[in-house]
Design a protein around this motif. Structure first.
Motif, mmCIF file in Angstrom:
data_model
loop_
_atom_site.group_PDB
_atom_site.id
_atom_site.type_symbol
_atom_site.label_atom_id
_atom_site.label_comp_id
_atom_site.label_asym_id
_atom_site.label_seq_id
_atom_site.Cartn_x
_atom_site.Cartn_y
_atom_site.Cartn_z
ATOM 1 N N SER A 146 -4.879 22.849 0.923
ATOM 2 C CA SER A 146 -4.656 24.287 0.735
ATOM 3 C C SER A 146 -5.668 24.895 -0.218
ATOM 4 N N GLY A 147 -6.130 24.103 -1.169
ATOM 5 C CA GLY A 147 -7.112 24.609 -2.125
ATOM 6 C C GLY A 147 -8.547 24.423 -1.691
ATOM 7 N N LEU A 148 -8.751 23.902 -0.491
ATOM 8 C CA LEU A 148 -10.118 23.625 -0.022
ATOM 9 C C LEU A 148 -10.522 24.564 1.108
ATOM 10 N N SER A 149 -9.978 25.781 1.087
ATOM 11 C CA SER A 149 -10.274 26.759 2.144
ATOM 12 C C SER A 149 -11.566 27.493 1.802
ATOM 13 N N PHE A 150 -12.694 26.799 1.931
ATOM 14 C CA PHE A 150 -13.972 27.366 1.490
ATOM 15 C C PHE A 150 -14.639 28.166 2.610
ATOM 16 N N TRP A 182 -7.089 30.012 -8.327
ATOM 17 C CA TRP A 182 -6.004 29.845 -7.357
ATOM 18 C C TRP A 182 -6.073 28.487 -6.667
ATOM 19 N N ARG A 183 -7.279 27.957 -6.496
ATOM 20 C CA ARG A 183 -7.420 26.649 -5.847
ATOM 21 C C ARG A 183 -6.835 25.529 -6.734
ATOM 22 N N ILE A 184 -7.134 25.580 -8.024
ATOM 23 C CA ILE A 184 -6.611 24.562 -8.947
ATOM 24 C C ILE A 184 -5.090 24.630 -9.010
ATOM 25 N N ILE A 185 -4.557 25.847 -9.073
ATOM 26 C CA ILE A 185 -3.098 26.018 -9.153
ATOM 27 C C ILE A 185 -2.417 25.427 -7.919
ATOM 28 N N LEU A 186 -2.940 25.700 -6.731
ATOM 29 C CA LEU A 186 -2.330 25.183 -5.500
ATOM 30 C C LEU A 186 -2.463 23.670 -5.392
ATOM 31 N N MET A 187 -3.612 23.127 -5.768
ATOM 32 C CA MET A 187 -3.868 21.699 -5.581
ATOM 33 C C MET A 187 -3.119 20.820 -6.582
ATOM 34 N N PHE A 188 -2.731 21.391 -7.715
ATOM 35 C CA PHE A 188 -2.018 20.609 -8.723
ATOM 36 C C PHE A 188 -0.716 20.049 -8.165
ATOM 37 N N GLY A 189 -0.136 20.706 -7.170
ATOM 38 C CA GLY A 189 1.137 20.268 -6.600
ATOM 39 C C GLY A 189 1.102 18.892 -5.961
ATOM 40 N N SER A 190 -0.082 18.371 -5.671
ATOM 41 C CA SER A 190 -0.177 17.050 -5.045
ATOM 42 C C SER A 190 0.084 15.915 -6.035
ATOM 43 N N ILE A 191 -0.096 16.180 -7.324
ATOM 44 C CA ILE A 191 -0.040 15.104 -8.327
ATOM 45 C C ILE A 191 1.349 14.486 -8.466
ATOM 46 N N PRO A 192 2.421 15.275 -8.713
ATOM 47 C CA PRO A 192 3.741 14.644 -8.865
ATOM 48 C C PRO A 192 4.215 13.940 -7.597
ATOM 49 N N ALA A 193 3.873 14.490 -6.429
ATOM 50 C CA ALA A 193 4.285 13.849 -5.180
ATOM 51 C C ALA A 193 3.609 12.494 -5.023
ATOM 52 N N LEU A 194 2.324 12.431 -5.335
ATOM 53 C CA LEU A 194 1.576 11.178 -5.198
ATOM 54 C C LEU A 194 2.107 10.110 -6.152
ATOM 55 N N MET A 195 2.555 10.534 -7.323
ATOM 56 C CA MET A 195 3.026 9.589 -8.331
ATOM 57 C C MET A 195 4.300 8.851 -7.911
#
Length: 539
Positions: free
Chosen positions: A115-119, A215-228
């Motif tokens: 979601s944060g890589l919509s370049f 906005w990209r950093i904010i959206l991408m941060f959500g992957s961290i707790p799920a991966l853990m």
């Protein structure tokens, strides 16, 4: 007489609270932490997206997303969530809870990053790519609802089951809170490192190029707790209730629970042959309609009505706070300052009302019951919505804004110490094991249908009726005041439909779903004896 329950299930019902209960809460709860973060963090950055990619759209203020684009960005994840709840709810009953649990988490991780890589330099390409990945992000989030609730309910003992399921759901509050905090930290870092003038001082320079990273950093941060938590999800054994009652492998269920409970549990394979002679009916059968039809209507309708109000409030807090003047006009700030002030306001609301509301439910749900909490929550949400809406112009005056914010926060408190938690808990307790995940998925999907109505409907309803905005592409709306009145009416309807939902406090899952009963004649005889004790009786 009803058949005796399997010893492995009785052992789960009477087990003392142990370490594995808390482990299950954290493992399942981190999924909900991620769900809430991913669903609600978009509301923190939609105005920033408008400034970056639609800076020419708007009248006398910084660029904002056109209504259709705003609706798509805010609502596409909810559409994906609805589809995911139906699909993974059904799959969880067909393949087992554990097998499907890892799939949903990996979808969430991958799509959160994507979601944060919509370049692109083209606004349309960025928004389309963002919406595409947020749909699939929602699809994964949708699977987490029925699976997490079902797993926790099937692991818990009957004495504290409501509190354990509610604790899983309460992680949603921490996800909302963390979303606001991450947005505050990221925007504060960029605000100090890349200062920009306010829009009034320099419209073209008020959005620095680095704002695109925020906005990209904010959206991408959500992957961290799920991966853990992925590894620990894969280590969890299948629930005994699925293994014994659906897969019909009593030996494996006893072996799994012997390890979990650290006690010897008898397998009783012979009981699997004699039970369920009259309990193999499907979701679309007359028998299901007679036993659980009203219950399913109750869980779907109350969740639908609750989410209309709850998601409207969450996704459009920034618009309401701007309307009453708690957040300064956008033209007095630069783009990053606006993100900071919006996220700070939402963090304050989450910290003071949203999070406490969830944990009040965890503490009280096994003491006063699901029905009382849900009815009370809908009642106070109705009261506070009308109290905000009817004297709305009184609250918009500068001296009264704090009062508005306090009362608005109380609607969040009673949503979470109320139907937002109980609508999640009850569907995981009252349906048969072989249909539990499916029925929870249907109930949750009904809620997301309400969220979509709230997201798209409030966006339309709250639009200003100013002709300039209408000429620029905004549809005419009924304004914030009338929108709040409509939400009050919705909450009032939620109170009425709550009376269709049975009380499950202190009862085993098999007692609520009637899976340990004999033939239909015995069921009728038992219901006639027990009817005075129950508020709602399945017929």
């Amino acid at each position: 007489m009803a058949n005796d329950n399997l010893k492995v299930l009785n052992a789960l019902d009477v087990a003392k609270t142990q370490w594995y209960h808390f482990t299950a809460i954290v493992i399942a709860g981190m999924g909900f932490f991620t769900d809430a973060y991913d669903l609600f963090c978009i509301s923190l950055v939609t105005k920033l997206l408008g400034r970056i990619y639609y800076h020419d759209f708007g009248d006398d203020k910084p660029g904002s997303l056109p209504p259709g684009v705003s609706a798509a960005v805010n609502g596409v994840a909810l559409v994906g969530t609805l589809v995911g709840q139906l699909f993974f709810g059904w799959l969880g009953d067909k393949m087992g809870r554990k097998k499907v649990y890892g799939m949903t988490l990996m979808i969430m991780v991958i799509c959160s990053i994507a979601s944060g890589l919509s370049f692109s330099d083209e606004p349309t390409a960025v928004i389309v790519t963002l919406c595409f990945f947020r749909f699939w992000l929602g699809f994964g989030i949708g699977g987490d609802y029925p699976l997490s609730a079902t797993i926790m309910s099937e692991y818990a003992n009957k004495k504290t089951r409501g509190g354990f399921i509610a604790a899983v759901f309460a992680m949603q509050g921490f996800g909302i809170l963390t979303g606001g905090m991450v947005a505050c930290i990221v925007s504060a870092a960029f605000k100090s490192k890349y200062p920009a003038p306010a829009y009034e001082e320099n419209p073209l320079g008020s959005t620095v190029p680095q704002a695109d990273y925020v906005w990209r950093i904010i959206l991408m941060f959500g992957s961290i707790p799920a991966l853990m938590t992925y590894y620990w999800r894969m280590k969890m054994p299948e629930t005994a209730r699925y293994t014994a009652l659906v897969a019909k492998n009593a030996k494996q269920a006893a072996a799994d629970m012997s390890k979990v409970l650290q006690v010897e549990v008898e397998a009783e394979p012979e009981k699997m042959v004699e039970r369920r002679k009259n309990n193999d009916f499907g979701l679309f059968s007359k028998q299901f309609l007679k036993r659980h039809g009203l219950h399913l209507l109750g869980t779907t309708s109350t969740w639908f009505l609750l989410d209309i109000a709850f998601y409207s409030q969450n996704l459009f807090q920034k618009d309401i706070f701007s309307a009453v003047g708690w957040i300064p006009p956008a033209k007095t700030m630069n783009a990053i300052q606006e993100v900071f002030k919006i996220s700070r306001a939402q963090t304050l609301i989450a910290l003071c009302s949203t999070v406490p509301g969830y944990w009040f439910t965890v503490f009280f749900i096994d003491r006063i019951g699901r029905f009382a909490i849900q009815l009370m929550g809908f009642f106070f949400m109705t009261v506070f919505m009308f109290a905000l809406a009817i004297p709305y112009h009184h609250w918009t005056q500068k001296d009264n804004r704090i009062g508005f914010v306090v009362m608005y926060a109380l609607t969040f408190f009673f949503a979470n110490f109320g139907p937002n938690a109980t609508t999640f808990v009850v569907p995981a307790e009252i349906f048969p094991a072989r249909l539990r995940s499916t029925c929870h998925g249907i109930s949750a999907a009904s809620g997301k249908a309400g969220a979509i109505v709230g997201a798209f409907g409030f966006l339309y309803a709250a639009q200003s009726q100013d002709k300039t905005k209408t000429d620029k592409g905004y549809p005419p709306g009924i304004g914030v005041k009338n929108s709040l009145i409509l939400l009050g009416v919705v909450n009032c309807l939620g109170m009425l439909f709550t009376f269709l939902v049975p009380e499950s406090n202190g009862k085993s899952l098999e007692e609520m779903s009637r899976e340990n009963e004999g033939d239909d004649e015995e069921v009728v005889e038992m219901e006639s004896v027990r009817a005075p004790e129950n508020r709602t009786v399945a017929v």
